[in-house]
Design a protein around this motif. Structure first.
Motif, PDB file in Angstrom:
ATOM      1  N   THR A 114       0.550  12.049  -9.447  1.00  0.00           N
ATOM      2  CA  THR A 114      -0.262  13.260  -9.399  1.00  0.00           C
ATOM      3  C   THR A 114       0.602  14.499  -9.325  1.00  0.00           C
ATOM      4  OG1 THR A 114      -0.449  12.877  -7.050  1.00  0.00           O
ATOM      5  CG2 THR A 114      -2.336  12.259  -8.414  1.00  0.00           C
ATOM      6  N   SER A 115       1.725  14.404  -8.610  1.00  0.00           N
ATOM      7  CA  SER A 115       2.546  15.602  -8.486  1.00  0.00           C
ATOM      8  C   SER A 115       3.257  15.896  -9.788  1.00  0.00           C
ATOM      9  CB  SER A 115       3.555  15.420  -7.355  1.00  0.00           C
ATOM     10  OG  SER A 115       4.427  14.352  -7.675  1.00  0.00           O
ATOM     11  N   LYS A 116       3.672  14.860 -10.480  1.00  0.00           N
ATOM     12  CA  LYS A 116       4.382  15.103 -11.728  1.00  0.00           C
ATOM     13  C   LYS A 116       3.451  15.539 -12.850  1.00  0.00           C
ATOM     14  CE  LYS A 116       6.648  11.789 -13.510  1.00  0.00           C
ATOM     15  NZ  LYS A 116       7.562  10.713 -13.959  1.00  0.00           N
ATOM     16  N   ASN A 117       2.193  15.336 -12.667  1.00  0.00           N
ATOM     17  CA  ASN A 117       1.222  15.666 -13.716  1.00  0.00           C
ATOM     18  C   ASN A 117       1.541  14.962 -15.011  1.00  0.00           C
ATOM     19  OD1 ASN A 117      -0.403  17.234 -12.196  1.00  0.00           O
ATOM     20  ND2 ASN A 117       0.600  19.145 -12.729  1.00  0.00           N
ATOM     21  N   MET A 161      -3.148  10.804 -16.314  1.00  0.00           N
ATOM     22  CA  MET A 161      -4.538  11.264 -16.275  1.00  0.00           C
ATOM     23  C   MET A 161      -4.805  11.816 -14.888  1.00  0.00           C
ATOM     24  SD  MET A 161      -6.625   9.497 -18.873  1.00  0.00           S
ATOM     25  CE  MET A 161      -7.769   8.447 -18.056  1.00  0.00           C
ATOM     26  N   VAL A 162      -4.953  13.097 -14.798  1.00  0.00           N
ATOM     27  CA  VAL A 162      -5.135  13.720 -13.492  1.00  0.00           C
ATOM     28  C   VAL A 162      -6.618  13.753 -13.170  1.00  0.00           C
ATOM     29  CG1 VAL A 162      -4.716  15.785 -12.165  1.00  0.00           C
ATOM     30  CG2 VAL A 162      -3.127  15.112 -13.934  1.00  0.00           C
ATOM     31  N   PRO A 163      -7.012  13.210 -12.087  1.00  0.00           N
ATOM     32  CA  PRO A 163      -8.455  13.210 -11.781  1.00  0.00           C
ATOM     33  C   PRO A 163      -8.872  14.519 -11.142  1.00  0.00           C
ATOM     34  CG  PRO A 163      -7.265  11.928 -10.139  1.00  0.00           C
ATOM     35  CD  PRO A 163      -6.242  12.478 -11.071  1.00  0.00           C
ATOM     36  N   THR A 164      -9.568  15.316 -11.891  1.00  0.00           N
ATOM     37  CA  THR A 164     -10.128  16.527 -11.299  1.00  0.00           C
ATOM     38  C   THR A 164     -11.626  16.501 -11.552  1.00  0.00           C
ATOM     39  OG1 THR A 164      -9.818  17.704 -13.352  1.00  0.00           O
ATOM     40  CG2 THR A 164      -8.067  17.876 -11.718  1.00  0.00           C
ATOM     41  N   LYS A 165     -12.290  17.401 -10.890  1.00  0.00           N
ATOM     42  CA  LYS A 165     -13.747  17.377 -10.978  1.00  0.00           C
ATOM     43  C   LYS A 165     -14.216  17.584 -12.407  1.00  0.00           C
ATOM     44  CE  LYS A 165     -17.174  18.411  -7.755  1.00  0.00           C
ATOM     45  NZ  LYS A 165     -17.145  18.158  -6.368  1.00  0.00           N
ATOM     46  N   ARG A 188       0.834  -1.205   0.000  1.00  0.00           N
ATOM     47  CA  ARG A 188       0.000   0.000   0.000  1.00  0.00           C
ATOM     48  C   ARG A 188       0.860   1.243   0.000  1.00  0.00           C
ATOM     49  NH1 ARG A 188      -4.050  -0.827   4.733  1.00  0.00           N
ATOM     50  NH2 ARG A 188      -4.433   1.376   4.381  1.00  0.00           N
ATOM     51  N   LEU A 189       1.944   1.168   0.745  1.00  0.00           N
ATOM     52  CA  LEU A 189       2.873   2.290   0.767  1.00  0.00           C
ATOM     53  C   LEU A 189       3.425   2.541  -0.621  1.00  0.00           C
ATOM     54  CD1 LEU A 189       4.338   4.243   2.689  1.00  0.00           C
ATOM     55  CD2 LEU A 189       6.168   2.568   2.848  1.00  0.00           C
ATOM     56  N   HIS A 190       3.835   1.461  -1.265  1.00  0.00           N
ATOM     57  CA  HIS A 190       4.382   1.551  -2.602  1.00  0.00           C
ATOM     58  C   HIS A 190       3.379   2.203  -3.551  1.00  0.00           C
ATOM     59  CE1 HIS A 190       6.833  -0.615  -5.920  1.00  0.00           C
ATOM     60  NE2 HIS A 190       6.257   0.444  -6.412  1.00  0.00           N
ATOM     61  N   ILE A 191       2.151   1.697  -3.473  1.00  0.00           N
ATOM     62  CA  ILE A 191       1.121   2.218  -4.376  1.00  0.00           C
ATOM     63  C   ILE A 191       0.885   3.693  -4.119  1.00  0.00           C
ATOM     64  CG2 ILE A 191      -1.300   2.059  -5.035  1.00  0.00           C
ATOM     65  CD1 ILE A 191      -1.180  -0.889  -4.351  1.00  0.00           C
ATOM     66  N   THR A 192       0.810   4.024  -2.846  1.00  0.00           N
ATOM     67  CA  THR A 192       0.549   5.426  -2.534  1.00  0.00           C
ATOM     68  C   THR A 192       1.678   6.322  -3.009  1.00  0.00           C
ATOM     69  OG1 THR A 192      -0.304   4.455  -0.516  1.00  0.00           O
ATOM     70  CG2 THR A 192      -0.456   6.828  -0.712  1.00  0.00           C
ATOM     71  N   LYS A 193       2.906   5.826  -2.816  1.00  0.00           N
ATOM     72  CA  LYS A 193       4.045   6.630  -3.275  1.00  0.00           C
ATOM     73  C   LYS A 193       3.996   6.831  -4.773  1.00  0.00           C
ATOM     74  CE  LYS A 193       7.685   4.700  -1.048  1.00  0.00           C
ATOM     75  NZ  LYS A 193       9.050   4.438  -0.626  1.00  0.00           N
ATOM     76  N   ALA A 194       3.742   5.734  -5.489  1.00  0.00           N
ATOM     77  CA  ALA A 194       3.693   5.824  -6.947  1.00  0.00           C
ATOM     78  C   ALA A 194       2.590   6.772  -7.387  1.00  0.00           C
ATOM     79  CB  ALA A 194       3.475   4.440  -7.550  1.00  0.00           C
ATOM     80  N   PHE A 195       1.483   6.672  -6.701  1.00  0.00           N
ATOM     81  CA  PHE A 195       0.360   7.515  -7.079  1.00  0.00           C
ATOM     82  C   PHE A 195       0.642   8.981  -6.807  1.00  0.00           C
ATOM     83  CE2 PHE A 195      -3.746   7.768  -8.655  1.00  0.00           C
ATOM     84  CZ  PHE A 195      -4.467   8.684  -7.940  1.00  0.00           C
ATOM     85  N   ALA A 196       1.267   9.208  -5.664  1.00  0.00           N
ATOM     86  CA  ALA A 196       1.585  10.597  -5.325  1.00  0.00           C
ATOM     87  C   ALA A 196       2.532  11.176  -6.354  1.00  0.00           C
ATOM     88  CB  ALA A 196       2.195  10.643  -3.929  1.00  0.00           C
ATOM     89  N   GLU A 197       3.498  10.332  -6.742  1.00  0.00           N
ATOM     90  CA  GLU A 197       4.438  10.755  -7.767  1.00  0.00           C
ATOM     91  C   GLU A 197       3.703  11.120  -9.041  1.00  0.00           C
ATOM     92  OE1 GLU A 197       7.854   8.032  -7.811  1.00  0.00           O
ATOM     93  OE2 GLU A 197       7.944   8.583  -9.941  1.00  0.00           O
TER      94      GLU A 197
END
Lengths: 613, 357
Positions: free
Chosen positions: A492-495, A498-502, A481-490
């Motif tokens: 979203t931050s790197k843009n 596909m960025v999920p926005t409203k 889960r940590l790995h996934i979260t890190k990858a995901f954060a990367e």
């Protein structure tokens, strides 16, 4: 080596049972003849089939009550080839064999006698013996006829007799006489009788209600029959046709309404009597002539009774079919959705089908072992059915309708009566589909592979090291889960994806690159679902300017309509196709007032082909 | 004859190059410098960074008809340079020289035709080569041709006749198994792979296929055995780790499962990472971490925007959350990018019928 995606493949498609049934119906019965306006008015009891002319060509014989004069009609293929007059509407007709050498005769039961017709001509009239009549009545009447007693005395005597028995047991003459109130009328009646009949009047209190036949001692079709009649007062007579005497007589409690016989008279036989009091009385005769009586009380009256070689089936007025053994023990019951009109035994020799035909108002079902295997739909109201040999065919169903739908249900004489003849096809197959219970797919066993040794070893290991396995699993899960979260954060931050926005939820963007180079085309098709706010939006491209040149750097997006798809194109040209290099291109969808893009993707351009020039 | 190397050069070698020398001399190569063989012609002057043989200046006719070198020349040009035209020239000249009796040159022609896409000519060449001498390679190539011509049954026929000649040949069995699998005849495919494994227990393709077969026949523990075998063969790729992880997970060897999956994700490269994230999403779903599963699917889509399965699954998750419009969009994309996925079509139909959008 690819990774494993968990996908399941559909099983082969199932049969459509309804389609099967519809197709089956077309194939099973052939409508050989259909005469909608025969003008015949008759009922089930007055219809019979038989080999009247003796040439193996079975014909239909019935009593037509349409006109004022009741007629006994002989029909061959729905054309009347013979008729004879009958005095009253009979209680029933039977076709029976009196002499094995001769062709069968037709017997018509009217009030207290059996009229035998041979070759459609009246042959003999057999009067049933007056076993129920009190002999005293005869004496009284004889005395009255010879003027030994006055009509008044006769009246008193009969009244006394009436109180002794019930009025029903008195003869018809007595019953009639007792209705005369004044002495004058009585005098007149007696004088009339004397002048008509002399000094003796034949009294009778017999009204036959039902009739059937039973083979005397063999199952062959051409062997002698014994005729069984039931009377209103509950007497059952077994008549020997050859000698015209009573083979057997018994009384039952109740009024017989329908008779159903099984077996042979001189061997074991059973007679099922359905009474008007909703009882079924089973008379069993053994080979030695002993008779046992057995009463089955039913809650509802029986409409019809038939057998299918193994069971006796009764249709009752409560819309149920009751299955019993030959001895009369109830086996099971089927509740039906509509009222039964008529029932016949169904057997089909070539394929050994044993079942029953149940006629409802507009269709006839074949039941084989509790299941409907066929339905014959008709577009008229069914009144009676008869199944058996007809013409030269073995399996023929004759359906009669009395009431024309146009005229409603009135019993109007001269209405059209329809008779249809349906032949059961030789090639038809009746299959019993087990539709009750769970659908077929649920009864299939799951294909679980056998337990391998490895599997057993592994389960053993699991059981032995529970704590360790659990601890390791939880720790690893956390790390994953940590790995996934890190990858995901990367992400979203790197843009860079596909960025999920409203707002991006409502945009559906598809990007395509066409072309082999050096010039390519980028197609962006955008679809909106729902409303978009009135902000300005642009599509922007970011690329390596050394490698590529692009036609439009920024595309202004118009306000989009919901559900409409719009495509934007842009040409991108590779500057140096000989290099064979691949550059990365990023596409953004930007919105006014927002720093982060609404949507973004990046892709690598394909290697460009060489310039043709 | 040693494979020449362009890297090592000495001055004396250059000298040796420029002198005319052929391999017909009996003089041992090792007697000269550095144990290298050079065929001294203009076409074969090795440049520092250039190609080994300068094809433009090759005298095809001379060397194609020389039985000592034509085969190697052909192989080099066919396999290394990839110049089909020239290879074909060489093969044609050599075939003529051998009076159409040499199976090798017929095969060579066939291979050229195959690469050039002239399948019928290739077929002719291979069939006539078979008449000269039955070789495994010929059968294999014929099956390839028929597979390309979309005649799998003919291909299988040839492979079968090849197998009667060369019992249990690994190549032919592998080809048979692949064709069966493509026909959807998984039973026969598995049988063929089993035969391969009997012959060559280290054949990775066969082991992997057996593993997949057992995994999908609800016997993950047996599949695990196979994948561990591949690990023992020294394969170190992320797909393998992911497969092992999934097998362990479904065998309930939970301690090993997640570690493998983590490892797989760590050493993944870009082209497979979409599938890996997709599988990780399945694991997360099995653990009821819906948000984690969604993130995994998003990561999969970031790696490969065309990954139809991820789009479909993400759509399902969104549907459960109630974001029907998003779900519908996702299903639409899944349908357009992966029309072979019946789930996407079904889900799209379902959402359109159930929800009023």
């Amino acid at each position: 080596m690819g990774s494993l995606a968990a996908m399941h493949y559909p099983a082969s498609s199932r049969h459509n049972p309804l389609q099967d049934q519809l197709r089956g119906q077309d194939r099973r019965w052939v409508r050989a003849l259909w005469e909608p306006m025969t003008g015949i008015y008759t009922s089930k009891d007055c219809v019979s089939t038989g080999d009247i002319s003796g040439n193996n060509d079975f014909k239909l014989v019935l009593v037509d009550s349409a006109s004022d004069q009741n007629k006994l009609l002989l029909l061959k293929d729905l054309t009347i080839i013979g008729d004879s007059a009958v005095s009253e509407t009979p209680a029933g007709i039977v076709v029976f064999v009196s002499d094995p050498g001769h062709s069968p005769c037709v017997g018509v039961v009217i009030s207290g006698s059996l009229l035998v017709y041979r070759n459609m001509k009246p042959y003999y009239r057999f009067n049933l013996p007056q076993n129920d009549l009190d002999p005293i009545e005869n004496e009284f009447w004889d005395s009255a006829m010879t003027r030994k007693i006055t009509p008044k005395e006769l009246f008193d005597a009969l009244t006394a007799l009436k109180q002794k028995h019930s009025i029903a047991r008195l003869s018809f003459h007595s019953q009639d006489f007792l209705t005369l109130s004044t002495d004058e009328l009585r005098q007149k009646a007696i004088s009339q009788l004397i002048s008509n009949h002399g000094d003796h009047v034949n009294l009778s209190n017999i009204t036959i209600t039902c009739v059937t036949t039973i083979k005397k001692n063999s199952t062959e079709r051409t062997e002698t029959d014994v005729v069984i009649v039931g009377t209103e007062l509950g007497s059952i007579y077994y008549i020997d046709i050859q000698a015209y005497n009573i083979l057997h007589y018994c009384k039952i409690k109740g009024t017989p309404d329908k008779l159903f016989s099984m077996g042979q008279f001189e061997l074991e036989s059973r007679l099922f009597i359905c009474t008007r009091e909703s009882d079924i009385i089973v008379l069993k005769r053994s080979t030695r002539g002993e008779q046992t009586e057995h009463i089955i009380p039913m809650r509802y009256p029986i409409i019809s009774i038939a057998s299918n070689m193994t069971n006796i089936i009764m249709a009752s007025r409560s819309d149920t079919l009751i299955f019993c053994t030959m001895k009369g023990k109830k086996l099971s019951e089927i509740k039906l959705t509509e009222a039964v009109v008529d029932m016949e035994s169904f057997w089909f020799e070539p394929r050994q089908y044993n079942g029953i035909l149940v006629a409802f108002k507009n269709h006839i079902d074949i039941y084989l072992d509790h299941h409907v295997v066929d339905t014959l739909k008709v577009d008229y109201e069914i009144n009676w059915i008869k199944y058996g040999r007809y013409g030269r065919e073995e399996a023929v169903l004759i359906v009669g309708s009395n009431y024309s739908p146009r005229f409603g249900n009135e019993k109007v004489k001269n209405t059209t009566g329809g008779i249809g003849v349906y032949i059961f096809r030789r090639t038809s197959i009746l299959t019993i589909k087990e539709e009750v219970g769970a659908p077929a797919s649920q009864t299939h066993r799951l294909n679980i592979p056998k337990k391998t040794k490895v599997y057993v070893d592994q389960t053993l290991r699991e059981r032995n090291n529970v704590q360790k396995i659990h601890a390791t699993f939880q720790r690893d899960l956390y790390l994953l889960r940590l790995h996934i979260t890190k990858a995901f954060a990367e992400l979203t931050s790197k843009n860079s994806g596909m960025v999920p926005t409203k707002e991006s939820e409502k945009l559906d963007v598809n990007l395509e690159v066409n072309g082999f180079g050096p010039s390519f085309r980028i197609n962006i098709s955008i679809k909106i679902a729902g409303e978009m706010s009135a902000k300005q939006r642009w599509i922007a491209f970011s690329y390596d300017k050394e490698e590529y040149s692009i036609e439009r750097e920024l595309i202004l997006m118009p306000r989009l309509v919901s559900e409409a798809e719009i495509t934007f194109t842009n040409e991108i040209r590779c500057k140096n196709p000989e290099k064979g290099a691949q550059g990365e291109v990023k596409v953004y969808i930007l919105s006014e007032g927002r720093r982060a893009p609404l949507w973004m993707t990046s892709f690598e351009m394909p290697i460009s082909e060489q310039n043709l020039i | 004859m040693a494979r020449p190397e362009t890297r090592l050069k000495t001055g004396t070698m250059e000298q040796a190059l420029r002198t005319s020398r052929t391999s017909r001399t009996a003089r041992a190569v090792s007697s000269s410098t550095a144990r290298q063989v050079r065929l001294g012609t203009a076409s074969m002057i090795a440049q520092q960074d250039g190609p080994f043989v300068n094809l433009g200046r090759l005298n095809v006719d001379k060397y194609a008809t020389d039985p000592q070198i034509n085969r190697y020349l052909f192989e080099y040009i066919f396999m290394h340079e990839g110049d089909m035209r020239l290879a074909h020239q060489i093969a044609a000249a050599a075939t003529k020289k051998s009076e159409y009796k040499d199976w090798y040159w017929k095969n060579a022609l066939g291979k050229c035709y195959y690469r050039l896409g002239m399948l019928r000519e290739a077929e002719k060449q291979f069939i006539s080569s078979l008449k000269n001498l039955k070789m495994v390679e010929t059968y294999a190539y014929l099956s390839k041709i028929y597979a390309r011509l979309d005649q799998p049954l003919t291909a299988l026929d040839y492979l079968k006749s090849g197998l009667t000649e060369y019992q249990n040949d690994v190549t032919l069995l592998t080809f048979t198994a692949r064709i069966h699998e493509q026909l959807g005849d998984l039973e026969n495919s598995v049988e063929s792979y089993k035969k391969v494994l009997k012959q060559a227990a280290g054949n990775i393709e066969a082991i992997a296929c057996m593993g997949t077969h057992y995994f999908y026949s609800d016997q993950p523990e047996v599949a695990l055995k196979y994948y561990r075998r591949i690990l023992q063969m020294g394969v170190n790729r992320s797909e393998l780790f992911m497969n092992i992880g999934l097998c362990c997970f479904y065998c309930q060897q939970l301690d090993l499962a997640l570690a493998c999956i983590d490892q797989a994700l760590a050493i993944a490269n870009d082209d497979v990472s979409a599938d890996l994230w997709y599988d990780a999403a399945h694991i997360m779903l099995a653990n009821c971490h819906n948000k984690m599963a969604q993130r995994c699917l998003r990561l999969a889509l970031a790696a490969n925007p065309d990954h139809a399965e991820s789009l479909c699954n993400l759509g399902v998750l969104k549907m459960h959350e109630g974001h029907h419009i998003q779900a519908k969009n996702l299903f639409l994309s899944a349908v357009s990018k992966g029309p072979y996925l019946f789930e996407a079509h079904y889900n799209l139909a379902l959402i359109c019928s159930r929800v009023n959008i």
